[in-house]
Write a protein that holds these residues in place. Structure first.
Motif, mmCIF file in Angstrom:
data_model
loop_
_atom_site.group_PDB
_atom_site.id
_atom_site.type_symbol
_atom_site.label_atom_id
_atom_site.label_comp_id
_atom_site.label_asym_id
_atom_site.label_seq_id
_atom_site.Cartn_x
_atom_site.Cartn_y
_atom_site.Cartn_z
ATOM 1 N N LEU A 256 0.672 -1.374 0.034
ATOM 2 C CA LEU A 256 0.192 -0.174 0.146
ATOM 3 C C LEU A 256 0.451 1.350 0.207
ATOM 4 O O LEU A 256 1.513 0.954 0.709
ATOM 5 N N LYS A 257 0.617 2.496 -1.013
ATOM 6 C CA LYS A 257 1.395 3.492 -0.217
ATOM 7 C C LYS A 257 1.621 4.123 0.628
ATOM 8 O O LYS A 257 0.469 4.421 1.354
ATOM 9 N N CYS A 258 2.260 4.830 0.711
ATOM 10 C CA CYS A 258 3.169 5.318 2.213
ATOM 11 C C CYS A 258 2.190 6.789 1.947
ATOM 12 O O CYS A 258 1.746 7.454 2.837
ATOM 13 N N CYS A 259 2.172 7.035 0.637
ATOM 14 C CA CYS A 259 0.919 8.985 0.503
ATOM 15 C C CYS A 259 0.143 8.486 1.216
ATOM 16 O O CYS A 259 -0.973 9.929 1.616
ATOM 17 N N LEU A 260 -0.484 7.343 1.056
ATOM 18 C CA LEU A 260 -1.930 7.217 2.575
ATOM 19 C C LEU A 260 -2.297 7.900 3.185
ATOM 20 O O LEU A 260 -3.418 8.135 4.189
ATOM 21 N N ALA A 261 -1.299 7.765 4.352
ATOM 22 C CA ALA A 261 -0.580 7.813 5.685
ATOM 23 C C ALA A 261 -0.325 9.864 5.944
ATOM 24 O O ALA A 261 -0.730 10.100 7.034
ATOM 25 N N TYR A 262 -0.092 10.330 4.792
ATOM 26 C CA TYR A 262 -0.172 11.465 4.783
ATOM 27 C C TYR A 262 -1.546 12.495 5.160
ATOM 28 O O TYR A 262 -1.363 13.750 5.566
ATOM 29 N N GLU A 263 -2.821 12.344 4.357
ATOM 30 C CA GLU A 263 -3.462 13.062 4.975
ATOM 31 C C GLU A 263 -4.299 13.006 5.923
ATOM 32 O O GLU A 263 -5.715 12.929 5.449
ATOM 33 N N ASN A 264 -3.977 11.237 6.336
ATOM 34 C CA ASN A 264 -5.079 10.111 7.066
ATOM 35 C C ASN A 264 -5.940 11.282 8.297
ATOM 36 O O ASN A 264 -7.267 11.152 8.534
ATOM 37 N N GLU A 265 -4.799 11.907 8.531
ATOM 38 C CA GLU A 265 -5.486 12.915 10.153
ATOM 39 C C GLU A 265 -6.258 13.679 9.615
ATOM 40 O O GLU A 265 -7.365 13.932 10.073
ATOM 41 N N GLN A 266 -6.135 14.247 8.625
ATOM 42 C CA GLN A 266 -6.918 15.275 8.135
ATOM 43 C C GLN A 266 -8.226 15.274 7.889
ATOM 44 O O GLN A 266 -9.351 15.738 8.676
ATOM 45 N N TYR A 267 -8.373 13.936 6.585
ATOM 46 C CA TYR A 267 -10.227 12.860 6.925
ATOM 47 C C TYR A 267 -10.836 12.912 7.440
ATOM 48 O O TYR A 267 -11.539 12.902 8.180
ATOM 49 N N LYS A 268 -9.907 12.534 8.443
ATOM 50 C CA LYS A 268 -10.494 11.490 10.239
ATOM 51 C C LYS A 268 -11.163 12.443 11.227
ATOM 52 O O LYS A 268 -12.051 13.058 11.331
ATOM 53 N N GLU A 269 -10.169 13.537 10.773
ATOM 54 C CA GLU A 269 -10.654 14.977 11.407
ATOM 55 C C GLU A 269 -12.192 15.905 10.868
ATOM 56 O O GLU A 269 -12.952 15.760 12.147
ATOM 57 N N ASN A 270 -11.803 15.416 9.911
ATOM 58 C CA ASN A 270 -13.139 16.492 9.040
ATOM 59 C C ASN A 270 -14.322 15.532 8.543
ATOM 60 O O ASN A 270 -15.909 15.621 8.709
ATOM 61 N N ARG A 271 -13.759 14.213 9.200
ATOM 62 C CA ARG A 271 -14.832 13.169 8.815
ATOM 63 C C ARG A 271 -16.411 13.110 9.815
ATOM 64 O O ARG A 271 -17.041 12.911 9.903
ATOM 65 N N LYS A 272 -14.940 13.707 11.613
ATOM 66 C CA LYS A 272 -15.935 13.765 12.046
ATOM 67 C C LYS A 272 -17.683 14.614 12.329
ATOM 68 O O LYS A 272 -17.005 15.100 11.388
ATOM 69 N N GLY A 273 -18.706 13.530 12.301
ATOM 70 C CA GLY A 273 -20.128 14.482 12.639
ATOM 71 C C GLY A 273 -20.502 14.253 11.681
ATOM 72 O O GLY A 273 -21.769 14.553 10.939
ATOM 73 N N LEU A 274 -20.172 13.446 9.767
ATOM 74 C CA LEU A 274 -20.565 13.279 9.236
ATOM 75 C C LEU A 274 -22.071 11.643 8.842
ATOM 76 O O LEU A 274 -20.783 10.656 9.672
ATOM 77 N N PHE A 275 -23.261 11.774 8.743
ATOM 78 C CA PHE A 275 -24.485 10.939 8.119
ATOM 79 C C PHE A 275 -23.086 10.010 7.598
ATOM 80 O O PHE A 275 -21.695 10.171 6.594
ATOM 81 N N LYS A 276 -23.004 8.374 7.271
ATOM 82 C CA LYS A 276 -22.520 7.495 6.213
ATOM 83 C C LYS A 276 -23.594 7.316 5.159
ATOM 84 O O LYS A 276 -24.163 7.755 5.024
ATOM 85 N N ILE A 277 -22.703 6.926 4.117
ATOM 86 C CA ILE A 277 -23.233 6.585 2.918
ATOM 87 C C ILE A 277 -24.948 5.602 3.387
ATOM 88 O O ILE A 277 -24.518 4.926 3.993
ATOM 89 N N SER A 278 -25.541 5.998 3.035
ATOM 90 C CA SER A 278 -27.682 5.588 3.060
ATOM 91 C C SER A 278 -27.781 5.582 3.791
ATOM 92 O O SER A 278 -29.168 5.350 4.508
ATOM 93 N N SER A 279 -27.433 6.782 4.390
ATOM 94 C CA SER A 279 -28.536 7.200 5.313
ATOM 95 C C SER A 279 -28.959 7.874 4.613
ATOM 96 O O SER A 279 -29.278 8.573 3.675
ATOM 97 N N VAL A 280 -30.733 7.729 5.958
ATOM 98 C CA VAL A 280 -31.779 8.707 5.415
ATOM 99 C C VAL A 280 -31.784 9.826 6.188
ATOM 100 O O VAL A 280 -31.902 9.936 7.142
ATOM 101 N N VAL A 281 -32.030 11.361 5.697
ATOM 102 C CA VAL A 281 -31.536 12.647 6.008
ATOM 103 C C VAL A 281 -32.324 13.342 5.748
ATOM 104 O O VAL A 281 -33.887 13.463 4.445
ATOM 105 N N SER A 282 -33.324 14.326 6.361
ATOM 106 C CA SER A 282 -33.442 15.362 5.663
ATOM 107 C C SER A 282 -33.120 17.361 5.463
ATOM 108 O O SER A 282 -31.914 17.143 6.042
ATOM 109 N N THR A 283 -33.629 17.449 4.266
ATOM 110 C CA THR A 283 -32.940 18.236 3.679
ATOM 111 C C THR A 283 -34.170 19.542 3.211
ATOM 112 O O THR A 283 -35.073 19.253 3.376
ATOM 113 N N PRO A 284 -33.589 20.610 2.704
ATOM 114 C CA PRO A 284 -34.861 21.703 2.386
ATOM 115 C C PRO A 284 -35.213 20.707 1.346
ATOM 116 O O PRO A 284 -36.731 22.202 1.026
#
Length: 400
Positions: A256-284
């Motif tokens: 596996l490429k070493c560059c997968l670890a470069y932005e992993n922490e940033q993605y983990k931080e931005n992913r907090k609070g987001l719903f998963k795929i196939s979740s049912v949500v209410s939109t405008p």
């Protein structure tokens, strides 16, 4: 006053006779108060002597022996070196040339044995190091020939001459453990040196050899600036929303490429609070199901229940729960039943249409076909009659 001095002299005499060196020993030899005063005066005098001595300045420098290799902290004493300068180092493997990577360290390193920097590398030192490297290449060719003869499953990567030319160290890559004891004996008799074999992994092999990066760089990250390898997992690719395609996620080393670890922490931080795929949500624009997520922009791609697709911000969407979720499930079940009925009707119409086509084909195939004349026909004759040629008149006879 005289009695006090005599008591002190007696204590010093006893201290010298008993060879006392610690406060406990001094107190044990005499229980008088003058002995305690003598102890205090000795401690203060020793502290003054230590303060009067010039302090030894210790200076530590970071050195590397290979390109993007591990940084080894060495002692430079009172000398100062510049970054990128070549120096001669005395280590366990003998004298070696290294390059200064970090000019100074604030704290002493936690190493058992700290190598010593002797001096800045001279022209003779550099020439001697170059000669050793050329000789190591010759030894590498000899070792490769021996490996081919013995048919060992190993790929040689590097050869080094250490311990002032008394030892040769070979680095090789192999998937499994290799029994190279016979090879070591053969090399020792042919090269007349001590032999050491060192096995490395696929990533270290790519680091030593160097190769083109999959992203188009001239060299890979591991052979340019990566000092050590971190553990890479497929979960890092999932955190960044990448498809688990081995052809795109593996590097030149097959891992596996070493560059997968470069932005992993940033993605983990931005992913907090987001719903998963196939979740049912209410939109405008009504309720819907999430089918894609942009983690960096924090947006959802939602497939609406009323039809159509749209992109919404994470702040504008909320997850359906409780009574709203139950009401939506009822509506969706009714729609699914209606769609199912429509599908059944459409299927019946299709089946009827196919049956009609099959009946027509049967009727066409059941009709008798006209008999075919297989006899060979001669050339066609022209029915038009050709005009008859005029017959010449008989010649007239002469009466004479």
């Amino acid at each position: 006053m005289s009695a006090m001095t005599t008591q002190t002299n007696r204590c010093t005499q006893l201290w010298k006779q008993e060879n006392c060196s610690t406060p406990l020993q001094i107190n044990s030899c005499c229980s008088s108060s003058c002995c305690l005063r003598l102890k205090d005066s000795m401690e203060t005098s020793s502290q003054e002597q230590q303060a009067s001595k010039p302090a030894e300045t210790k200076h530590f420098v970071g050195i590397q022996f290979h390109s993007a290799g591990e940084i080894v902290v060495c002692s430079a004493k009172e000398f100062e070196f510049k970054q990128g300068e070549q120096v001669l180092i005395q280590s366990q493997q003998g004298k070696k040339l290294g390059t200064v990577i970090k000019a100074s360290y604030d704290k002493a390193p936690q190493q058992e044995e700290i190598p010593q920097i002797l001096h800045v590398a001279t022209k003779e030192d550099i020439a001697h190091d170059r000669a050793l490297k050329e000789k190591a290449l010759e030894y590498l060719a000899v070792c490769e020939q021996k490996v081919k003869e013995r048919k060992l499953p190993m790929k040689l990567t590097l050869a080094e001459i250490v311990e002032n030319g008394r030892k040769a160290m070979f680095t090789f890559f192999a998937e499994d453990r290799v029994d190279f004891r016979a090879l070591v004996k053969d090399l020792a008799t042919s090269l007349r040196l001590r032999i050491e074999m060192k096995q490395i992994g696929a990533r270290d092999e790519a680091k030593y050899k160097g190769c083109l990066g999959a992203c188009g760089q001239v060299s890979t990250c591991c052979s340019t600036f990566l000092r050590s390898f971190k553990s890479i997992s497929i979960g890092m690719a999932k955190n960044q929303g990448l498809s688990p395609n081995p052809a795109k996620l593996t590097g030149m080393c097959g891992r596996l490429k070493c560059c997968l670890a470069y932005e992993n922490e940033q993605y983990k931080e931005n992913r907090k609070g987001l719903f998963k795929i196939s979740s049912v949500v209410s939109t405008p624009k009504g309720s819907g199901t999430i089918f894609n997520i942009d983690i960096l922009k924090r947006t959802y791609s939602v497939r609406l229940d009323e039809g159509g697709e749209d992109i919404f911000s994470a702040n504008d969407c909320s997850k359906l729960e409780g009574a709203k979720q139950i009401a939506r499930e009822r509506v969706m079940s009714q729609r699914q039943s209606e769609e199912k009925k429509k599908g059944e009707l459409q299927r019946e119409r299709q089946e009827k249409f196919e049956k009609r086509i099959e009946e027509k084909k049967r009727k066409i195939s059941s009709k008798p076909s006209a008999p075919r004349n297989n006899q060979k026909q001669g050339p066609k004759r022209n029915n038009r009659q050709k005009p008859h040629a005029k017959t010449p008149a008989p010649p007239k006879e002469n009466k004479s």
